[in-house]
Design an enzyme around this catalytic site. Structure first.
Site, PDB file in Angstrom:
ATOM      1  N   ALA A   1       0.806  -1.224   0.000  1.00 46.08           N
ATOM      2  CA  ALA A   1       0.000   0.000   0.000  1.00 46.08           C
ATOM      3  C   ALA A   1       0.837   1.271   0.000  1.00 46.08           C
ATOM      4  CB  ALA A   1      -0.950  -0.006   1.194  1.00 46.08           C
TER       5      ALA A   1
ATOM      6  N   TYR B   1       6.724  -8.105   1.524  1.00 42.64           N
ATOM      7  CA  TYR B   1       6.587  -6.740   1.015  1.00 42.64           C
ATOM      8  C   TYR B   1       6.501  -6.782  -0.511  1.00 42.64           C
ATOM      9  CZ  TYR B   1       8.200  -4.570   5.447  1.00 42.64           C
ATOM     10  OH  TYR B   1       8.326  -4.131   6.729  1.00 42.64           O
ATOM     11  N   GLY B   2       5.585  -6.014  -1.056  1.00 35.15           N
ATOM     12  CA  GLY B   2       5.450  -5.941  -2.516  1.00 35.15           C
ATOM     13  C   GLY B   2       6.621  -5.272  -3.196  1.00 35.15           C
ATOM     14  N   ASP B   3       7.466  -4.597  -2.421  1.00 34.99           N
ATOM     15  CA  ASP B   3       8.607  -3.907  -3.026  1.00 34.99           C
ATOM     16  C   ASP B   3       9.937  -4.588  -2.691  1.00 34.99           C
ATOM     17  OD1 ASP B   3       8.663  -3.222  -0.365  1.00 34.99           O
ATOM     18  OD2 ASP B   3       8.600  -1.058  -0.677  1.00 34.99           O
TER      19      ASP B   3
ATOM     20  N   ARG C   1       9.590   8.292  -3.221  1.00 36.36           N
ATOM     21  CA  ARG C   1      10.921   8.502  -3.801  1.00 36.36           C
ATOM     22  C   ARG C   1      11.075   7.975  -5.229  1.00 36.36           C
ATOM     23  NH1 ARG C   1      14.708   6.107   0.617  1.00 36.36           N
ATOM     24  NH2 ARG C   1      12.762   5.380   1.571  1.00 36.36           N
TER      25      ARG C   1
ATOM     26  N   ALA D   1      14.768  -8.794 -54.914  1.00 35.32           N
ATOM     27  CA  ALA D   1      14.909  -7.612 -54.056  1.00 35.32           C
ATOM     28  C   ALA D   1      13.795  -6.611 -54.315  1.00 35.32           C
ATOM     29  CB  ALA D   1      16.262  -6.955 -54.322  1.00 35.32           C
TER      30      ALA D   1
ATOM     31  N   LYS E   1       4.205   2.229  -6.737  1.00 35.44           N
ATOM     32  CA  LYS E   1       5.565   1.679  -6.700  1.00 35.44           C
ATOM     33  C   LYS E   1       5.639   0.209  -7.084  1.00 35.44           C
ATOM     34  CE  LYS E   1       8.028   1.182  -2.758  1.00 35.44           C
ATOM     35  NZ  LYS E   1       8.987   1.606  -1.701  1.00 35.44           N
TER      36      LYS E   1
ATOM     37  N   ALA F   1      10.984  -8.753 -63.682  1.00 38.62           N
ATOM     38  CA  ALA F   1      11.333  -7.687 -62.742  1.00 38.62           C
ATOM     39  C   ALA F   1      10.517  -6.431 -63.031  1.00 38.62           C
ATOM     40  CB  ALA F   1      12.820  -7.375 -62.848  1.00 38.62           C
TER      41      ALA F   1
END
Ligand code: UD1
Ligand code: CA
Length: 452
Positions: A10, A99-101, A15, A376, A22, A419
């Protein structure tokens, strides 16, 4: 393992200086939270409860899984408060808090932590850091932890302790409920600290153990983009190590990015600065040149991808040669021994066995037989401004350079196209078809000269 996992996710992540929550910032192409969820799933817990706050809908939409229980923490009043929000959903005897981070945590470490709860009421994953700044410090009395003191609440003496709280804990849920109910926010940050459970447990005479993490990297959290980049590199280092251990040659292991899963057969070689995304499978002996991007594709044994090629949602058969500077867009099927050369784009097309599209061409929505030679600068005009149409080219057809094939159109087997032709009607099998004005020469013509 009989346990519920609570993932705290949450936090605002100020930062990061980002509009994105985040935990949705990516490591190896996946949101950090996705990594944590995947690791939690490896433990086969009873349920995984994710506490989200800021950007909740976005977080839920980005992270997969019907098995996840989502709980909102509308105001971030601390880690203890966050766990409290999840408690009504906890049913198992044990709880693991993640922790999710902290995205690189390994399931083996978590298993060790949960197992330690056989002998203790509360187990804290700790780490010995050279620079413990910012972390909660572990205050020990022998094997027992007395309390955890947050940096902001710590005396200089406590700040000199180098054993820190990683934040990851496992405990008996009954104890957790009692301790959480007793938390207060009488501290430097005015928050309800999950870490205060340690002192509360000790007051009851409960057993609290510190379980040291073996690898300091796996417990690293991400607070800013520098840490995010650091963990990205760490992840890539692990992937490169594993590939080399399993017999793949990497020209430079620090110049490889795998954002998904890369499976390699025996004796594959990968040159520098390649990016692999989604699920990529390389058969035995496949070689990938420098600066290639390969996404959700399979390449069979012995194929060679030369420098600067991009392959996406495609399938390449055995012993093909792709590139340099080739682009295979979604739905390309390149059959055994075929060649796709420089500045060639292929989309939603089958290129039959041994066929060659060697230079400067666009092949879209095409069904091409075997041993075809495309000169080509040939272009399939597959789009009329409203709809896409198919081009069908029979086995062994020879299409001269600078031809436009205006779809829907068919070129028969063994047909030859002169061609520079613009082919708007089907070209019959085995015949020469061409469409161009006859060449003339103006005898005695003089170039204009500059006047004056
Ligand atoms: C926390 C620990 C600290 C530990 C450090 C490890 C506490 C009081 N402190 O400090 O001992 O050394 O982690 O990184 O637990 N979160 C919520 N809701 C909240 C607050 C936080 O979900 O109200 C989540 C965050 O998203 C994050 C995790 O909890 O995933 C940790 O929060 P953070 O603010 O980073 O804690 P720290 O102050 O670093
Ligand atoms: Ca943190």
């Amino acid at each position: 393992m009989k346990a519920d996992v609570i993932i705290l996710a949450a936090g605002q992540g100020t930062r990061m200086k980002s509009d994105l929550p985040k935990v949705l910032h990516r490591i190896a192409g996946q949101p950090m939270l996705q990594h944590v969820v995947d690791t939690a799933r490896d433990l086969a817990p009873d349920r995984i409860i994710v506490v989200h706050g800021h950007g909740g809908d976005q977080v839920r939409a980005a992270v997969e899984g019907k098995d996840l229980v989502w709980v909102e923490q509308d105001r971030q009043l601390g880690t203890g408060h966050a766990v409290e929000q999840a408690l009504p959903r906890v049913a198992a005897d044990r709880v693991l808090v993640l922790y999710g981070d902290v995205p690189l945590i390994r399931s083996q470490t978590l298993e060790r932590l949960l197992l330690a709860c056989d002998e203790a009421d509360l187990c804290v994953l700790t780490a010995e850091l050279a620079d413990p700044r910012g972390y909660g410090r572990i205050v020990r009395k022998g094997d027992e932890i007395e309390c955890i003191v947050e940096e902001k609440d710590a005396s200089p003496e406590i700040r000199s302790i180098r054993e820190v709280n990683t934040g990851i804990m496992a405990m008996h849920s009954e104890g957790l409920r009692r301790w959480i109910a007793k938390l207060d926010n009488d501290n430097a940050q005015g928050e309800f600290y999950l870490t205060d459970c340690v002192a509360l447990a000790r007051e009851e005479g409960a057993r609290v153990r510190a379980i040291p993490a073996k690898d300091p990297v796996e417990i690293q959290g991400v607070n800013d983009r520098k840490q995010l980049a650091m963990l990205e590199r760490e992840w890539q280092r692990r992937v490169a190590d594993e590939l080399m251990t399993n017999g793949t040659t990497l020209m430079d292991p620090v110049r490889l990015d795998v954002r998904g899963k890369l499976f390699c057969g025996r004796d594959c070689e990968i040159d520098v600065n390649c990016v692999f995304e989604g699920v990529v499978v390389l058969g035995d002996g496949v070689k990938v040149g420098p600066n290639c991007i390969i996404r959700n594709s399979t390449l069979d044994a012995g194929s060679l991808v030369e420098a600067h090629s991009i392959i996406e949602d495609s399938r390449v058969g055995k012993a093909c040669r792709i590139g340099p500077f080739a682009r295979l867009r979604p739905g390309s099927l390149i059959e055994d021994g075929a060649r796709i050369g420089n500045f060639v784009e292929v989309k939603n097309s089958r290129i039959g066995q041994g066929s060659k599209v060697n230079h400067l061409s666009y092949i879209g929505d095409t069904e091409m037989g075997r041993e075809v030679n495309i000169g080509a600068g040939t272009i399939t005009c597959n789009y009329d401004g409203a709809n896409k149409h198919r081009t069908v080219i029979g086995d062994r057809a020879f299409v001269g350079s600078d031809t436009q094939l205006v779809a829907p159109v068919k070129v028969g087997a063994d047909a030859t196209i002169g061609a520079g032709s613009t082919i708007t009607r089907d070209a019959p099998e085995g015949e020469l078809t061409l469409s161009r004005s006859r060449q003339t020469t103006v005898k005695g013509w003089q170039r204009p000269r500059k006047e004056g």
